[in-house]
Design an enzyme around this catalytic site. Sequence first.
Site, PDB file in Angstrom:
ATOM      1  N   GLU A 209      -4.006   2.996  11.680  1.00  0.00           N
ATOM      2  CA  GLU A 209      -5.226   2.500  11.055  1.00  0.00           C
ATOM      3  C   GLU A 209      -5.610   1.185  11.725  1.00  0.00           C
ATOM      4  O   GLU A 209      -4.852   0.645  12.532  1.00  0.00           O
ATOM      5  CB  GLU A 209      -5.058   2.357   9.536  1.00  0.00           C
ATOM      6  CG  GLU A 209      -3.908   1.468   9.106  1.00  0.00           C
ATOM      7  CD  GLU A 209      -3.635   1.534   7.600  1.00  0.00           C
ATOM      8  OE1 GLU A 209      -3.679   2.631   7.019  1.00  0.00           O
ATOM      9  OE2 GLU A 209      -3.371   0.487   7.015  1.00  0.00           O
ATOM     10  N   HIS A 247      -5.059  -1.959   2.464  1.00  0.00           N
ATOM     11  CA  HIS A 247      -3.787  -2.426   3.003  1.00  0.00           C
ATOM     12  C   HIS A 247      -3.958  -3.847   3.528  1.00  0.00           C
ATOM     13  O   HIS A 247      -4.943  -4.149   4.195  1.00  0.00           O
ATOM     14  CB  HIS A 247      -3.330  -1.541   4.165  1.00  0.00           C
ATOM     15  CG  HIS A 247      -2.749  -0.226   3.711  1.00  0.00           C
ATOM     16  ND1 HIS A 247      -2.703   0.876   4.530  1.00  0.00           N
ATOM     17  CD2 HIS A 247      -2.192   0.143   2.541  1.00  0.00           C
ATOM     18  CE1 HIS A 247      -2.134   1.869   3.870  1.00  0.00           C
ATOM     19  NE2 HIS A 247      -1.818   1.461   2.659  1.00  0.00           N
TER      20      HIS A 247
END
Lengths: 290, 390
Positions: A209, A247
Site C-alpha cells: 500500500e 493505517h
Amino acid sequence: MSVLVGNETRLVVQGITGREGAFHAEACRDYGTNLVAGVVPGKGGQTAVGVPVFDTVAEAVEKTGANVGFVLVPPPFCADAYAEAVDAGLDLVVSITEGVPTRDMVRVMRTVPPGGTRILGPNCPGVISPGKAKVGIMPGFIHKEGHVGVVSRSGTLTYEAVHQLSERGIGQSTCVGIGGDPVIGTQFVDVLELFAADDDTEAVILIGEIGGGAEEEAAEFIRRELRKPVVAFIAGQTAPPGRRMGHAGAIVMGGQGTAAGKMEALRSAGCTVVESPAEMGAAMEARLRG
Amino acid sequence: MNLHEHQAKALLAEYGVPIPRGKVAFSVDEAVAAASELGLPVVVKAQIHAGGRGKAGGVRLARTEDEVRAAADAILGATLVTKQTGPEGRLVRRLLVEEGVAIARELYVSFIIDRSTGRPMCIASAAGGMDIEEVAAETPEKILTVTVDPAMGMQPFQARRLAFGLGFEGQVFRNGTKFLTALYRAFEGLDASQVEINPMLVTAGGDVLALDAKVSVDDSALFRQPQVAALRDIHEESPFEVEASKHRLSYIKLDGSVGCMVNGAGLAMATMDIVKLAGASPANFLDVGGGASADQIENAFRILSSDPEVRLVLINIFGGILRCDRLARGLIDAVRKLGVTLPIVIRMEGTNVELARRMLEESGLDFTTADGMRDAAEQVVKRLAGQEAA
C-alpha cells in the site's frame, strides 16, 4: 514445508485470559495449531483454554518448550510483551495489536540481537500455514493448502486475495500479514527471503500500500534474487497525498511512497502488477499456467 | 496529530530548543498588546495547520503599532489558500506575534522515523527556507543525514558532524550542536512522528533559533502525552472527520459521489481504487474496523448520508468469521432507523452469505447485492448511470 509457522510450532499466547486472548487462542488451537501455554503476569498456576498459564514467557518456554509467541494485549503493553518474548528466546513473536506507539517499536527492535527472535507486526492479521498452523486472527477456512506464498501489509485485503486464490483451487504455502504501521518487526524483504528459500513456495502474491519505501525495497530484492513468479497489487492508487489512510503508515509524503512509483518498481522487477484488486487471483492463475 | 506553530515552539522550548520571543493572539487588540510587550518590530504570523503561509500573505513584518493593527486585521478571519490547504483554503483564527530577528543564515533541520531502518533520522541542509523535497530532488548532495541509535540518543559526535556539515564555526558551532541535541530530546520526549524546523536561523548575533516549527505527534502515543492531546484544535479538521473519530471510525473525505463503507484499511483503499477503475469516483475513505459491528455501521451510515455529495453507498465487508446474516440485520436496522434513501450496493463475504442476501433483498429497501469486488464496482456504475438517466 512452509515458513514461520508449521507442524513444529509450539504456541504460547501472551494475554490468554483476556477476552480477545482466550477467543483467538481457542481459534488457533481449533485450526490445529499446537497451543502449549499461556502467559499472564500474576495468573501463573491457572489453566486457560486447556493449557497451563505461567507468570513469565521464560517459564512457559522452560516448562513447555514453547517456540512461538502470540501477543494479545492492549497497545501500551505490547512492546513490553514483545521484549519479553525476545528475552525468552522464542523463534517468532506475533502481535495483532493496533495503536502501538511508534517509539515503543523503535526501542523494542533495538533489543533483538542478530539472529534473535523474529517479530511480526504489530497491527497485522498474523501468519497462517494452511492445514498446519495459524498464529493470527484470520479466518482459517478461507485458506487452502498449496504452494503460493502471500505477503501483505493489510488484513482484510489479504483475506480477499486468499479467497480469490482458494476459489480458483490455488492453495497457499504460508500467508503473512506484516502490518500497516510505520515501524514493523518483519518487512516484505524478510518474508520474500523466506519464500525464496522455501521449496514448497512456487509463486508469491505481494500486497502493498501507499507510504514508505518497503515495496521498492521488495522490488529490488525480487529483481536481484527471487526466481519465482510474483503477482503484486498496491492499495491506495486513488488516495490523496498528505493524508493518512487508516493505517498509520499509509501516507504519501512529498511525492514519496506513491502507488504509481511502487507499481513501476515492481513491474520493472518482473512482477505482474494488477491495477484492480479483483484481478489478483486471476493474474496468479495465469502466471502459474505459464 | 498536528500542532500549531506557537504550540510546537512552546513545547520545543521546554526541551531547551531556542525560539524567538512571541505571544499568541486571538484578536487584533491582543496582537497589538503582544507587540507592545515584545517591542517593535514584530512579525505577525497566521496560525493554521498548513505550510506555505508566507506566500499566501499570512506572514507580515510590522514596524509600528499601526502596522501591527493592520496586519492582524488583514490576516485574522482571512481564508488562506496554500498548496497544502487545497483550493477551499483555511480560515485563520489565531496569530503568533513574534519579535523580529536579524537573520544571518537560514538552514533546515528535521527529525523523522526512518522506516527502512526503524530508527530516528536527522535530516539537515544549509538550504533553509526552501521546500526540502525540492532540495532533495535537485541537489541531493546538499542534504545531510544522521541515523540515531534509540538506545543511545543523539551522540555528541553526530551533532558535531551535522554542525560541521552545515558550516558552523565558533560560537555558532557551539549553539548549533546544543540546538540539535535539544531538538532530538524533544522529538523523542514528545513521541513525535516529525519535527521540522524550516528555517533554522542563525542570527546576526550568532544565536541559533527555530524561526518556524512543525511538530506532528504519533496519535498512538497521545494516551501518554496528555499535554499534547490537550492542544488539539478541531477547527483544523474536517467536521465529518471529527465526528467519525468520536466513533473510532477512520474516515477521510474525498470529492467523489460513491460513499464507501469497508472493513479494514487496505481493503478500503482497494475498494476506492476499483471504484475509480470502473469509472466512478469515491466520496471517501471509511474503515469501519475489522469486525464491522452494528454500532459502527450505524455511525458510518450517519456520516455518509450527511455528505451531500454522496449519491450511492458501496459496502464491502470481508467478514471471514463474521456472520453475514447478523451484518445484514444491522444494515437493515440502521437504514430503517436513519431513514437512509440512498441506493446501496453491497458485497460481503463470510458465513451465511446466502441467508444474508435473501434478508437484504426481501427487506423492501434499496439494496443491490454483488458477487465479488468487480461485480460490486460494475453495479455501482450501472446504478449511477441509471440515476443520471432518470
